[in-house]
Design an enzyme around this catalytic site. Structure first.
Site, PDB file in Angstrom:
ATOM      1  CB  VAL A  97      -0.903   0.021   1.261  1.00  0.00           C
ATOM      2  CG1 VAL A  97      -1.749   1.281   1.283  1.00  0.00           C
ATOM      3  CG2 VAL A  97      -1.758  -1.220   1.337  1.00  0.00           C
ATOM      4  CB  CYS A  98       2.177   3.586  -2.179  1.00  0.00           C
ATOM      5  SG  CYS A  98       1.315   3.525  -3.758  1.00  0.00           S
ATOM      6  CE  LYS A  99      -0.981  11.731  -0.480  1.00  0.00           C
ATOM      7  NZ  LYS A  99      -0.298  12.992  -0.232  1.00  0.00           N
ATOM      8  N   GLY A 101      -1.137   4.447  -5.175  1.00  0.00           N
ATOM      9  CA  GLY A 101      -1.041   3.261  -6.015  1.00  0.00           C
ATOM     10  C   GLY A 101      -0.026   3.370  -7.135  1.00  0.00           C
ATOM     11  CB  ILE A 125      -3.784   4.875   1.801  1.00  0.00           C
ATOM     12  CG1 ILE A 125      -4.493   4.669   3.138  1.00  0.00           C
ATOM     13  CG2 ILE A 125      -3.368   6.305   1.617  1.00  0.00           C
ATOM     14  CD1 ILE A 125      -4.492   3.251   3.614  1.00  0.00           C
TER      15      ILE A 125
END
Length: 138
Positions: A97-99, A101, A125
């Site tokens: 998971v990143c900010k 995608g 996220i």
């Protein structure tokens, strides 16, 4: 609004061209990480049915503002150094998971090289929040 956008683009065409080349480079680089992208609903299913491990690769300050329940925070900049600590999850699906995608491809590649089964959360996220799914604040 559209007229202003067109005027800006024609006046500053070099800036627009640089932006487009940069955006294409980011998308190309991220697509090299062959991890499949999962929607928030598919990620939830994988977490619930296969006990997938969620690894949040955002910096710790962003992680503390809200993260997926039981996720592990390993910032992308340290993922190579933390591969040994993830060995216990080698046979479990991992969801990165990143900010937004767009920045999890490189981390996915590193984990895949080490034999992990890796997925990326589509939209990061931000998409998780848009789907009204819960976040934990630490």
């Amino acid at each position: 609004m559209m007229n202003q956008l067109i005027e800006f683009a024609t006046t500053h065409w070099t800036l627009v061209a640089i932006f487009m080349v940069t955006a294409l480079a980011v998308f190309w680089f991220e697509s090299k990480g062959n991890a499949a992208a999962l929607s928030p609903a598919a990620a939830t299913t994988l977490i619930n049915n296969e006990d997938a491990v969620v690894i949040d690769i955002r910096p710790a300050t962003e992680f503390r503002t809200g993260h997926i329940t039981n996720s592990i925070n390993i910032p992308a900049s340290t993922i190579k150094d933390q591969i040994d600590t993830l060995e216990k999850h080698k046979n479990t699906p991992i969801i990165l998971v990143c900010k937004s995608g767009l920045t999890s491809g490189a981390s996915a590649s590193e984990l895949q090289k080490s034999g992990f089964k890796v997925f990326k959360l589509q939209g990061g996220i931000t998409e998780w929040q848009s789907a009204s799914l819960p976040l934990v604040k630490k």
